[in-house]
Design a protein around this motif. Sequence first.
Motif, PDB file in Angstrom:
ATOM      1  N   SER A 132       0.822  -1.211   0.000  1.00 13.91           N
ATOM      2  CA  SER A 132       0.000   0.000   0.000  1.00 13.91           C
ATOM      3  C   SER A 132       0.854   1.258   0.000  1.00 13.91           C
ATOM      4  O   SER A 132       0.462   2.295  -0.533  1.00 13.91           O
ATOM      5  N   HIS A 133       2.038   1.172   0.622  1.00 11.85           N
ATOM      6  CA  HIS A 133       2.959   2.310   0.643  1.00 11.85           C
ATOM      7  C   HIS A 133       4.363   1.774   0.388  1.00 11.85           C
ATOM      8  O   HIS A 133       5.143   1.593   1.329  1.00 11.85           O
ATOM      9  N   PRO A 134       4.731   1.499  -0.879  1.00 10.07           N
ATOM     10  CA  PRO A 134       6.029   0.871  -1.172  1.00 10.07           C
ATOM     11  C   PRO A 134       7.195   1.729  -0.683  1.00 10.07           C
ATOM     12  O   PRO A 134       7.256   2.921  -0.988  1.00 10.07           O
ATOM     13  N   PRO A 135       8.127   1.142   0.061  1.00 12.07           N
ATOM     14  CA  PRO A 135       9.254   1.919   0.579  1.00 12.07           C
ATOM     15  C   PRO A 135      10.337   2.115  -0.473  1.00 12.07           C
ATOM     16  O   PRO A 135      10.549   1.249  -1.324  1.00 12.07           O
ATOM     17  N   PRO A 136      11.044   3.247  -0.434  1.00 13.92           N
ATOM     18  CA  PRO A 136      12.195   3.429  -1.333  1.00 13.92           C
ATOM     19  C   PRO A 136      13.370   2.583  -0.861  1.00 13.92           C
ATOM     20  O   PRO A 136      13.458   2.215   0.312  1.00 13.92           O
ATOM     21  N   ILE A 137      14.295   2.290  -1.779  1.00 15.66           N
ATOM     22  CA  ILE A 137      15.351   1.308  -1.510  1.00 15.66           C
ATOM     23  C   ILE A 137      16.727   1.907  -1.756  1.00 15.66           C
ATOM     24  O   ILE A 137      16.970   2.533  -2.799  1.00 15.66           O
ATOM     25  N   ALA A 138      17.633   1.711  -0.786  1.00 13.05           N
ATOM     26  CA  ALA A 138      19.039   2.074  -0.936  1.00 13.05           C
ATOM     27  C   ALA A 138      19.855   0.804  -1.121  1.00 13.05           C
ATOM     28  O   ALA A 138      19.566  -0.222  -0.496  1.00 13.05           O
ATOM     29  N   THR A 139      20.873   0.853  -1.961  1.00 11.55           N
ATOM     30  CA  THR A 139      21.649  -0.345  -2.288  1.00 11.55           C
ATOM     31  C   THR A 139      23.101  -0.189  -1.826  1.00 11.55           C
ATOM     32  O   THR A 139      23.761   0.795  -2.159  1.00 11.55           O
ATOM     33  N   GLY A 153      24.446   6.650  -7.008  1.00  8.13           N
ATOM     34  CA  GLY A 153      25.371   7.425  -6.202  1.00  8.13           C
ATOM     35  C   GLY A 153      25.915   6.747  -4.962  1.00  8.13           C
ATOM     36  O   GLY A 153      26.561   7.390  -4.134  1.00  8.13           O
ATOM     37  N   TRP A 154      25.684   5.428  -4.807  1.00  2.00           N
ATOM     38  CA  TRP A 154      26.160   4.725  -3.619  1.00  2.00           C
ATOM     39  C   TRP A 154      27.549   4.134  -3.807  1.00  2.00           C
ATOM     40  O   TRP A 154      28.064   3.455  -2.928  1.00  2.00           O
ATOM     41  N   GLY A 155      28.153   4.369  -4.968  1.00  2.00           N
ATOM     42  CA  GLY A 155      29.507   3.891  -5.227  1.00  2.00           C
ATOM     43  C   GLY A 155      29.512   2.491  -5.815  1.00  2.00           C
ATOM     44  O   GLY A 155      28.474   1.841  -5.942  1.00  2.00           O
ATOM     45  N   LYS A 156      30.718   2.013  -6.177  1.00  2.00           N
ATOM     46  CA  LYS A 156      30.840   0.660  -6.715  1.00  2.00           C
ATOM     47  C   LYS A 156      31.894  -0.163  -5.992  1.00  2.00           C
ATOM     48  O   LYS A 156      32.045  -1.351  -6.253  1.00  2.00           O
ATOM     49  N   LYS A 157      32.630   0.469  -5.059  1.00  2.00           N
ATOM     50  CA  LYS A 157      33.590  -0.282  -4.254  1.00  2.00           C
ATOM     51  C   LYS A 157      32.882  -0.888  -3.047  1.00  2.00           C
ATOM     52  O   LYS A 157      31.964  -0.292  -2.491  1.00  2.00           O
ATOM     53  N   ASN A 158      33.321  -2.077  -2.643  1.00  2.40           N
ATOM     54  CA  ASN A 158      32.748  -2.695  -1.452  1.00  2.40           C
ATOM     55  C   ASN A 158      32.952  -1.791  -0.248  1.00  2.40           C
ATOM     56  O   ASN A 158      34.008  -1.179  -0.094  1.00  2.40           O
ATOM     57  N   PRO A 159      31.959  -1.678   0.633  1.00  2.00           N
ATOM     58  CA  PRO A 159      32.001  -0.701   1.729  1.00  2.00           C
ATOM     59  C   PRO A 159      32.818  -1.179   2.923  1.00  2.00           C
ATOM     60  O   PRO A 159      33.150  -2.356   3.043  1.00  2.00           O
ATOM     61  N   PHE A 169      26.928   5.600   6.220  1.00  2.00           N
ATOM     62  CA  PHE A 169      25.980   5.145   5.200  1.00  2.00           C
ATOM     63  C   PHE A 169      24.542   5.433   5.640  1.00  2.00           C
ATOM     64  O   PHE A 169      23.729   5.918   4.846  1.00  2.00           O
ATOM     65  N   LEU A 170      24.225   5.159   6.900  1.00  2.00           N
ATOM     66  CA  LEU A 170      22.883   5.428   7.413  1.00  2.00           C
ATOM     67  C   LEU A 170      22.552   6.918   7.328  1.00  2.00           C
ATOM     68  O   LEU A 170      21.421   7.300   7.012  1.00  2.00           O
ATOM     69  N   ASP A 171      23.541   7.761   7.610  1.00  2.00           N
ATOM     70  CA  ASP A 171      23.330   9.207   7.514  1.00  2.00           C
ATOM     71  C   ASP A 171      23.013   9.607   6.079  1.00  2.00           C
ATOM     72  O   ASP A 171      22.145  10.457   5.831  1.00  2.00           O
ATOM     73  N   GLN A 172      23.689   8.973   5.114  1.00  2.00           N
ATOM     74  CA  GLN A 172      23.395   9.223   3.701  1.00  2.00           C
ATOM     75  C   GLN A 172      21.976   8.786   3.348  1.00  2.00           C
ATOM     76  O   GLN A 172      21.284   9.455   2.576  1.00  2.00           O
TER      77      GLN A 172
END
Length: 492
Positions: A132-139, A153-159, A169-172
């Motif tokens: 009913s309210h689909p959440p947005p997703i961060a990868t 914009g989350w980068g391509k190198k392993n974190p 990451f959570l702050d982003q």
Amino acid sequence: MSSKDSNLLNNFKIPDYILVPESKTQSIEVGNDHDSVPKSPVLVFINSRSGGQLGGELLKTYRTLLNEKQVFDLGENAPDKVLHSIYAKLENLKVQGDQFAMKIMERLKLIVAGGDGTAGWLLGVVCDLKLSHPPPIATVPLGTGNNLPFAFGWGKKNPGTDQNSVEQFLDQVMKAKEMTIDNWHIVMRMRAPKEGSCDPIPPLELPHSLHAFQRVSAGDELNVEGYHTFRGGFWNYFSMGMDAQVSYAFHSERKMNPEKFKNQLVNQSTYAKLGCSQGWFFASLFHPADRNIAQLAKVKIIRRRGKWEDLPIPPYIRSIVCLNLPSFSGGLNPWGTPNQKKLEQRDLTPPFVDDGLLEVVGFRDAWHGLVLLAPKGHGTRLAQAHRIRFEFHKGTADHTFMRIDGEPWKQPLPVDDDTVVVEISHHGQVNMLATETCKSTSVNDPLSPRHTDDAEEDDSDEDEHSTGEEFRKFGAADTFRIPDDVDISHLS
């Protein structure tokens, strides 16, 4: 943990009574300013087997910092069951008038850590559940290519997996903007084998993004008697040909020898070596002409408007990519940005991620792919399409290779007077979270560039390019890079 860290993390934590189905309801006051409600409540899904040791370490850190019940290991918890359970609880609490739960549902975000296949799996689940309210997703980029994270914009190198890296990451995530992207539906139909089972058809091992929907049921309108039909979805790309063949070789090798694939750098080096050994750099010598796309399939498209029409494929094209996002093979953009003249001449539009169009690009070989590393470089632009259909008839080749969002498979082709059909169509949209460095552009964003003002260096879509030594200096992406320890003189 300092009080500053604790205050930051409180913006993301979800209480047990929302997460546990049979837990007792709590009464949490919600004032006019909603200060008691987390600003950015998250559910975290981590593939603990991704990134070598990194997946397991990241899982531990998130569970230490947040409520461990809001952090899920995808090896143990299927995301569809998790989300179905939590949203059922939220809907029930909403009916009871729980204002706190209603605000949690309104602000909820998802974080998924894994490769592109893992991210696509979660995206598919969110679409399929029709919440009913689909959440947005961060990868979180925890795979080898990491095209989806890079595109937003989350980068391509392993974190990093330490507390500080996770908090950053959570702050982003809390500051990220929402962005809508197209969802693409894929249907694959082939004749049922005369003997044996078809789940899956040997040697067919389908990726998660097709398995998630399973085979079309007998009562489904897509089902055709005497055929087996598979359906699924993708968000970044569908590709076919030599690039998928190299990817399949990599995945097969990793499956047989997982101990050799412990970090991103080793994975990328192995990927590149396989590209050489599979003949991707010298396709004209090692790749049979009957494997070229034009010899394998008849391609039809529907453009922005109109009816089905044939799409001519140049005879030299050995790999074709149907692209939704501007990130392929570790962050390269095969379509580029056509200048205004090209847009007008060919009735093209800029490559937006939410315009209901796929960019269809062809490549001859890996040398052609190296053009993407040059300023304004691009592949052979074939078309933009709202729907695409590949029809495979009996020929000299008995199989080809396909890939969706980083997951490849070996596809059997007809051996009798039969047809294998793969059809791609637009199938709604999903919400992503994007940072300020996001590479993707939206048709609804007035700040998104509409074209490149400067003329392109190459005026033709069939770019002439050198296959000389100078291309070795480029730090190319996985599919196209030549490793330093590979002597190409032994490959020709």
